[in-house]
Design a protein around this motif. Structure first.
Motif, PDB file in Angstrom:
ATOM      1  N   HIS A 151     -36.436  46.173  32.949  1.00  0.00           N
ATOM      2  CA  HIS A 151     -35.973  45.754  31.637  1.00  0.00           C
ATOM      3  C   HIS A 151     -34.865  46.620  31.055  1.00  0.00           C
ATOM      4  O   HIS A 151     -34.063  46.133  30.260  1.00  0.00           O
ATOM      5  CB  HIS A 151     -37.142  45.662  30.667  1.00  0.00           C
ATOM      6  CG  HIS A 151     -38.196  44.701  31.122  1.00  0.00           C
ATOM      7  ND1 HIS A 151     -38.020  43.332  31.109  1.00  0.00           N
ATOM      8  CD2 HIS A 151     -39.421  44.908  31.659  1.00  0.00           C
ATOM      9  CE1 HIS A 151     -39.083  42.741  31.590  1.00  0.00           C
ATOM     10  NE2 HIS A 151     -39.960  43.684  31.936  1.00  0.00           N
ATOM     11  N   LEU A 152     -34.828  47.888  31.387  1.00  0.00           N
ATOM     12  CA  LEU A 152     -33.787  48.744  30.830  1.00  0.00           C
ATOM     13  C   LEU A 152     -32.611  48.916  31.783  1.00  0.00           C
ATOM     14  O   LEU A 152     -31.459  48.865  31.364  1.00  0.00           O
ATOM     15  CB  LEU A 152     -34.371  50.118  30.454  1.00  0.00           C
ATOM     16  CG  LEU A 152     -35.504  50.096  29.419  1.00  0.00           C
ATOM     17  CD1 LEU A 152     -35.986  51.491  29.112  1.00  0.00           C
ATOM     18  CD2 LEU A 152     -35.043  49.386  28.145  1.00  0.00           C
ATOM     19  N   ILE A 153     -32.916  49.129  33.055  1.00  0.00           N
ATOM     20  CA  ILE A 153     -31.855  49.283  34.049  1.00  0.00           C
ATOM     21  C   ILE A 153     -31.409  47.929  34.586  1.00  0.00           C
ATOM     22  O   ILE A 153     -30.245  47.738  34.897  1.00  0.00           O
ATOM     23  CB  ILE A 153     -32.327  50.208  35.201  1.00  0.00           C
ATOM     24  CG1 ILE A 153     -32.625  51.603  34.664  1.00  0.00           C
ATOM     25  CG2 ILE A 153     -31.281  50.259  36.316  1.00  0.00           C
ATOM     26  CD1 ILE A 153     -33.218  52.538  35.686  1.00  0.00           C
ATOM     27  N   GLY A 154     -32.352  47.001  34.698  1.00  0.00           N
ATOM     28  CA  GLY A 154     -32.032  45.661  35.174  1.00  0.00           C
ATOM     29  C   GLY A 154     -31.944  45.544  36.674  1.00  0.00           C
ATOM     30  O   GLY A 154     -31.234  44.701  37.199  1.00  0.00           O
ATOM     31  N   GLY A 155     -32.702  46.361  37.370  1.00  0.00           N
ATOM     32  CA  GLY A 155     -32.663  46.312  38.833  1.00  0.00           C
ATOM     33  C   GLY A 155     -33.872  45.679  39.441  1.00  0.00           C
ATOM     34  O   GLY A 155     -34.855  45.372  38.785  1.00  0.00           O
TER      35      GLY A 155
END
Length: 141
Positions: A136-140
């Motif tokens: 959710h924060l990095i999107g990986g």
């Protein structure tokens, strides 16, 4: 995404529980996979049961795949370098935590060990936080 298989999951959990109880009852040992693996070297007097336990942990799924005729995909979207780094970090955590998820989570909690309860809660919170940050924060991955 994986398929939800509650009956197979229940059966697998029951078999893990039976194996943990049998190891404790027959050998007085905790079924922590990293402790069992770590005790293989150097080859000592209790090497036999450790090798048999690990061989069974590898052979049983292979036999199930063979008997069921269903191939299981072992693919991961995570690059191998991250998998190796993650494994090394888990290894460091096992040393500092005096045990692994199976040792604390299955055997320690079953013995009502306060240290195992704290360790298991810590494992779970760290896992939740890691998944949240990566997805959710990095999107990986």
């Amino acid at each position: 995404m994986t398929d939800f298989t509650p009956l197979l999951s229940l059966l697998g959990g029951a078999l893990i529980g039976v194996a943990a109880v049998a190891l404790m009852a027959l050998h007085g040992r905790i079924a922590g996979m990293t402790g069992i693996l770590g005790g293989l070297l150097p080859v000592a007097g209790d090497w036999g049961w450790r090798a048999a336990f690990l061989l069974g942990a590898i052979a049983a799924p292979a036999l199930m795949i063979r008997a069921g005729g269903v191939a299981i995909s072992f693919e991961s979207p995570v690059p191998m370098v991250w998998t190796v780094v993650s494994g090394l970090l888990v290894g460091v955590g096992v040393v500092y935590g005096a045990g692994c998820t199976s040792g604390h989570g299955i055997c320690g909690n079953a013995r009502l060990s306060p240290r195992s309860l704290v360790a298991t809660v810590t494992f779970m919170l760290a896992s939740f936080a890691t998944v949240f940050v990566i997805r959710h924060l990095i999107g990986g991955f």
